[in-house]
Scaffold this motif. Structure first.
Motif, PDB file in Angstrom:
ATOM      1  N   VAL A  79       0.981  -1.216  -0.034  1.00  0.00           N
ATOM      2  CA  VAL A  79      -0.167  -0.136  -0.022  1.00  0.00           C
ATOM      3  C   VAL A  79       0.927   1.176  -0.191  1.00  0.00           C
ATOM      4  N   CYS A  80       0.548   2.104  -0.898  1.00  0.00           N
ATOM      5  CA  CYS A  80       1.396   3.334  -0.749  1.00  0.00           C
ATOM      6  C   CYS A  80       0.439   4.623  -1.136  1.00  0.00           C
ATOM      7  N   SER A  81       0.873   5.873  -0.499  1.00  0.00           N
ATOM      8  CA  SER A  81       0.519   7.113  -0.800  1.00  0.00           C
ATOM      9  C   SER A  81       1.489   8.072  -1.164  1.00  0.00           C
ATOM     10  N   PHE A  82       1.105   8.821  -2.125  1.00  0.00           N
ATOM     11  CA  PHE A  82       2.067   9.974  -2.617  1.00  0.00           C
ATOM     12  C   PHE A  82       1.442  11.131  -3.540  1.00  0.00           C
ATOM     13  N   PRO A  83       1.886  12.181  -3.514  1.00  0.00           N
ATOM     14  CA  PRO A  83       1.435  13.249  -4.293  1.00  0.00           C
ATOM     15  C   PRO A  83       1.919  13.085  -5.484  1.00  0.00           C
ATOM     16  N   PHE A  84       1.590  13.394  -6.534  1.00  0.00           N
ATOM     17  CA  PHE A  84       1.598  13.349  -7.957  1.00  0.00           C
ATOM     18  C   PHE A  84       0.446  14.351  -8.699  1.00  0.00           C
ATOM     19  N   ASP A  85       1.012  15.111  -9.523  1.00  0.00           N
ATOM     20  CA  ASP A  85       0.162  16.058 -10.342  1.00  0.00           C
ATOM     21  C   ASP A  85      -1.033  16.715  -9.493  1.00  0.00           C
ATOM     22  N   GLY A  86      -0.475  17.293  -8.508  1.00  0.00           N
ATOM     23  CA  GLY A  86      -1.556  18.130  -8.044  1.00  0.00           C
ATOM     24  C   GLY A  86      -2.593  17.441  -6.835  1.00  0.00           C
ATOM     25  N   ARG A  87      -2.456  16.120  -6.822  1.00  0.00           N
ATOM     26  CA  ARG A  87      -3.209  15.335  -5.893  1.00  0.00           C
ATOM     27  C   ARG A  87      -2.649  14.304  -5.246  1.00  0.00           C
ATOM     28  N   ARG A  88      -3.087  13.623  -4.233  1.00  0.00           N
ATOM     29  CA  ARG A  88      -2.722  12.373  -3.318  1.00  0.00           C
ATOM     30  C   ARG A  88      -3.516  11.117  -3.960  1.00  0.00           C
ATOM     31  N   TRP A  89      -2.482  10.258  -4.372  1.00  0.00           N
ATOM     32  CA  TRP A  89      -2.962   8.921  -4.964  1.00  0.00           C
ATOM     33  C   TRP A  89      -2.617   8.017  -3.512  1.00  0.00           C
ATOM     34  N   ASP A  90      -3.599   7.193  -3.198  1.00  0.00           N
ATOM     35  CA  ASP A  90      -3.632   6.052  -2.401  1.00  0.00           C
ATOM     36  C   ASP A  90      -3.774   4.619  -3.317  1.00  0.00           C
ATOM     37  N   GLY A 159      14.134 -17.603  -5.639  1.00  0.00           N
ATOM     38  CA  GLY A 159      12.849 -17.709  -6.566  1.00  0.00           C
ATOM     39  C   GLY A 159      11.690 -16.909  -6.128  1.00  0.00           C
ATOM     40  N   PRO A 160      10.623 -17.086  -6.646  1.00  0.00           N
ATOM     41  CA  PRO A 160       9.404 -16.668  -6.324  1.00  0.00           C
ATOM     42  C   PRO A 160       9.082 -16.989  -5.050  1.00  0.00           C
ATOM     43  N   PRO A 161       8.236 -16.171  -4.203  1.00  0.00           N
ATOM     44  CA  PRO A 161       7.670 -16.564  -2.880  1.00  0.00           C
ATOM     45  C   PRO A 161       6.474 -17.563  -3.164  1.00  0.00           C
ATOM     46  N   SER A 162       6.309 -18.408  -2.053  1.00  0.00           N
ATOM     47  CA  SER A 162       5.175 -19.376  -2.135  1.00  0.00           C
ATOM     48  C   SER A 162       3.658 -18.493  -1.958  1.00  0.00           C
ATOM     49  N   ARG A 163       3.858 -17.251  -1.297  1.00  0.00           N
ATOM     50  CA  ARG A 163       2.960 -16.324  -1.258  1.00  0.00           C
ATOM     51  C   ARG A 163       3.238 -14.870  -1.470  1.00  0.00           C
ATOM     52  N   PRO A 164       2.625 -14.044  -1.837  1.00  0.00           N
ATOM     53  CA  PRO A 164       3.364 -12.787  -1.951  1.00  0.00           C
ATOM     54  C   PRO A 164       3.902 -12.015  -0.903  1.00  0.00           C
ATOM     55  N   LEU A 165       5.034 -11.393  -0.846  1.00  0.00           N
ATOM     56  CA  LEU A 165       5.477 -10.626   0.175  1.00  0.00           C
ATOM     57  C   LEU A 165       4.808  -9.573   0.549  1.00  0.00           C
ATOM     58  N   VAL A 166       4.360  -9.146   1.615  1.00  0.00           N
ATOM     59  CA  VAL A 166       3.589  -7.862   1.840  1.00  0.00           C
ATOM     60  C   VAL A 166       4.914  -6.783   2.292  1.00  0.00           C
ATOM     61  N   LEU A 167       5.148  -5.773   1.582  1.00  0.00           N
ATOM     62  CA  LEU A 167       5.758  -4.749   1.871  1.00  0.00           C
ATOM     63  C   LEU A 167       5.468  -3.435   2.750  1.00  0.00           C
ATOM     64  N   ASP A 168       6.368  -3.197   3.329  1.00  0.00           N
ATOM     65  CA  ASP A 168       5.965  -1.913   4.211  1.00  0.00           C
ATOM     66  C   ASP A 168       5.102  -0.786   3.493  1.00  0.00           C
ATOM     67  N   THR A 169       4.104  -0.305   4.022  1.00  0.00           N
ATOM     68  CA  THR A 169       3.580   0.701   3.584  1.00  0.00           C
ATOM     69  C   THR A 169       4.284   2.163   3.147  1.00  0.00           C
ATOM     70  N   GLU A 170       4.054   2.674   2.069  1.00  0.00           N
ATOM     71  CA  GLU A 170       4.997   3.602   1.896  1.00  0.00           C
ATOM     72  C   GLU A 170       4.111   4.903   1.750  1.00  0.00           C
ATOM     73  N   ILE A 171       4.672   5.826   2.389  1.00  0.00           N
ATOM     74  CA  ILE A 171       3.779   7.264   2.443  1.00  0.00           C
ATOM     75  C   ILE A 171       4.923   8.478   1.964  1.00  0.00           C
ATOM     76  N   VAL A 172       4.563   8.803   1.001  1.00  0.00           N
ATOM     77  CA  VAL A 172       5.806   9.905   0.464  1.00  0.00           C
ATOM     78  C   VAL A 172       5.052  11.265   0.727  1.00  0.00           C
TER      79      VAL A 172
END
Length: 172
Positions: A79-90, A159-172
């Motif tokens: 999950v990530c949240s960042f500003p781009f083109d004058g708005r916030r994208w979640d 190799g690929p994980p057996s289940r997707p790795l959940v990455l840390d939430t990134e908020i810019v």
């Protein structure tokens, strides 16, 4: 585009590897400020009732022109949240592994196919480049997801994980 109920835009991204295990990254920037730039994996939001797999393949084709790929498993989710083109994208992003069957030639810093880009993408995507793990590990540029070199190193070693790795939430 309507906002999802949980407020998160559903996104499919592609970790595209060529036969030499180089990863394709796009070079993006703020539409009105090319000096505010970063590198990122191809991908984007789901349209209509398409699946994430369908969105990953569509976005890859639209942004790069690459269609001859084998789509693999979901490697990572974040999950990530960042500003781009004058708005916030979640966003709720899923990263799919994909491999090209043949090397794809790219001129340095050029897009493969701009005809599939949206107006916003044309104003904010400067090019594309194949990166080796070593180049990413030594890079001083901003790359998303962060820790991409470390994640690729793990992928190449285990190799690929057996289940997707959940990455840390990134908020810019």
């Amino acid at each position: 585009m309507s906002e999802p109920e949980d407020g998160l835009r559903k996104v499919a991204r592609v970790v595209l590897l060529d036969p030499q295990d180089r990863v394709l990254l796009l070079h993006g920037h703020e539409p009105d400020d090319a000096s505010n730039d970063w590198w990122f994996t191809p991908g984007g939001g789901l349209e209509g009732d398409e699946t994430r797999e369908q969105a990953a393949l569509r976005e890859l084709a639209e942004e790069t022109g690459v269609t001859d790929v084998e789509l693999g498993p979901v490697l990572w989710e974040r999950v990530c949240s960042f500003p781009f083109d004058g708005r916030r994208w979640d966003q709720d992003e899923w990263y799919f592994l994909a491999r090209t069957r043949h090397p794809v030639a790219l001129e340095a810093e050029s897009m493969i196919n701009e005809s599939g880009l949206t107006d916003l993408e044309r104003r904010s995507v400067a090019g594309a480049r194949w990166w080796t793990y070593q180049e990413l590990a030594e890079a001083h540029e901003t790359v998303y997801p962060t820790r991409l070199a470390e994640l690729l190193n793990r992928l190449f070693g285990e190799g690929p994980p057996s289940r997707p790795l959940v990455l840390d939430t990134e908020i810019v």
